[in-house]
Design an enzyme around this catalytic site. Structure first.
Site, mmCIF file in Angstrom:
data_model
loop_
_atom_site.group_PDB
_atom_site.id
_atom_site.type_symbol
_atom_site.label_atom_id
_atom_site.label_comp_id
_atom_site.label_asym_id
_atom_site.label_seq_id
_atom_site.Cartn_x
_atom_site.Cartn_y
_atom_site.Cartn_z
ATOM 1 N N ASP A 1 9.400 68.522 43.816
ATOM 2 C CA ASP A 1 8.721 69.835 44.274
ATOM 3 C C ASP A 1 8.425 69.828 45.647
ATOM 4 O OD1 ASP A 1 6.291 68.282 44.462
ATOM 5 O OD2 ASP A 1 5.248 69.536 42.890
ATOM 6 N N TYR B 1 13.964 69.736 38.912
ATOM 7 C CA TYR B 1 12.480 69.366 38.727
ATOM 8 C C TYR B 1 11.914 69.178 37.534
ATOM 9 C CZ TYR B 1 7.507 69.511 39.246
ATOM 10 O OH TYR B 1 6.010 69.153 38.891
ATOM 11 N N GLU C 1 4.287 72.043 33.232
ATOM 12 C CA GLU C 1 4.983 72.090 34.510
ATOM 13 C C GLU C 1 5.844 73.624 34.680
ATOM 14 O OE1 GLU C 1 5.221 70.051 36.761
ATOM 15 O OE2 GLU C 1 4.593 68.133 35.900
#
Length: 382
Positions: free
Chosen positions: A171, A153, A70
């Site tokens: 996102d 996030y 991520e």
């Protein structure tokens, strides 16, 4: 509306094999925002089961793997990340290895991904994880948020995908999908709008499959409700519920504040070699490309004579001076337009513009930012 597939059922193949599932509403009884969000769960999960891309970080979604992927995927294309992800995990297979790695080695592994503070924050967070959590990322959204470089996030992605905790991971893809679904005109660049959407998703997401749900929202934004160009509405399992599609607002939504115009900077880059050595310079610890190594450069365009003056070398110290191709690199708010010279110095020639390093060390040790890619390719071939 049910909870849909659980994470385990999804990975095991699930109890059903629907090719598609759509939900429609009556014109005389429109759904509330919460009802609309709950109504997308089943079609979204079944769509993801049939259409999810095969990605290396999805094969074994441990907390560490989810975290690394991520962070790498921020501001970076999926295809570009795949190779970096594999190489990074081979070198640093767990959090303790990341915590102990030398920064120079870490930045070399990150070379070309850009936004190097992401890598530095990874190391800082790994050090804190070793110190406070025994080397394992905490299974707590709040504690994940306390670690360097982890925002809402990333914390939501780790919590939901790796630990099955029902927290949203919002996102740009998710902001776009949900804005269109609800025909919401809030500016998605505002943190207040993002927080409102997080709360809406948190209250309506399936508790049995939060990780799959979050990934499905992201995936449909990447593949169907795309960021550039027309959305592929005919392929979307949510088309019967999407208000932007129904009202022909997909070109207007999401609402997004235009970015400020980039500052254009003209620069001259000096590829200075001396035998098997190359001249490098370390940038200041604050500002653009902070603390990274670079090929020496200066503001403005220089002619050959001015280039030698800037380097502090005499013409008789130069064996070769040649012009290199122009190049351009775009940062978030600045655009460099570059011209370059290759200057081959005679043995023993000195300059105060940096330090000389062996070319092999440049290949294996020193990370050069992507801004210098055009000139680094030339350098390492020469």
């Amino acid at each position: 509306m049910g909870e849909g597939l659980s994470d385990k059922e999804f990975h095991d193949g699930g109890p059903l094999a629907f090719g598609s599932l759509e939900v429609f509403e009556r014109e005389d009884a429109p759904l509330s925002e919460e009802e609309r969000m709950r109504a997308i769960v089943e079609p979204l999960l079944f769509w993801f089961k049939e259409n999810a891309r095969i990605l290396p970080w999805r094969e074994e979604p441990t907390p560490y793997h989810v975290w690394i992927s991520e962070i790498m995927l921020q501001q970076t294309r999926v295809e570009a990340v795949k190779g970096y992800y594999k190489r990074f995990l081979e070198a640093l297979p767990d959090i303790r290895a990341l915590a102990e790695v030398q920064e120079e080695r870490l930045l070399k592994l990150w070379e070309g991904l850009g936004y190097y503070n992401r890598a530095r924050n990874l190391k800082r967070a790994a050090e804190e994880t070793v110190s406070h959590y025994g080397g394992e990322l905490p299974a707590s959204y709040g504690e994940l948020l306390s670690l360097p470089g982890i925002g809402s996030y990333t914390a939501g992605a780790i919590a939901s995908i790796a630990y099955g905790i029902p927290e949203p991971a919002v996102d740009g893809n998710v902001l776009r999908v949900v804005s269109r679904l609800l025909a919401a005109r809030g500016d998605i660049m505002k943190q207040s709008v993002k927080r409102q959407m997080e709360e809406l998703i948190r209250g309506t997401m399936p508790k049995r499959a939060p990780g799959i749900y979050n990934q499905a929202l992201m995936e449909i934004g990447a593949l169907v409700c795309v960021p550039n160009g027309e959305p592929h509405c005919c392929e979307c399992p949510l088309k019967g519920l999407c208000l932007a599609r129904r009202r022909k607002l997909t070109e207007e939504i999401p609402v997004k504040t235009p970015k400020k115009a980039r500052i254009i900077e003209e620069r001259t880059i000096f590829v200075v070699t001396r035998g098997e050595q190359v001249l490098l310079h370390k940038r200041p610890e604050k500002g653009l490309l902070a603390g990274l190594y670079e090929l020496p450069g200066a503001a403005g365009y220089f002619d050959a004579s001015a280039a030698l003056d800037w380097l502090g070398v005499a013409e008789e110290d130069v064996e070769l001076l040649e012009t290199l191709p122009a190049a351009k690199h775009i940062f978030s708010h600045v655009e460099w337009r570059m011209r370059g010279y290759h200057i081959l110095l005679k043995k023993g020639t000195k300059t105060g513009a940096g330090f000389f390093a062996d070319k092999e060390d440049v290949r294996e040790r020193y990370a050069l930012p992507g801004a210098f890619r055009t000139y680094a390719r030339f350098l390492l071939k020469s």
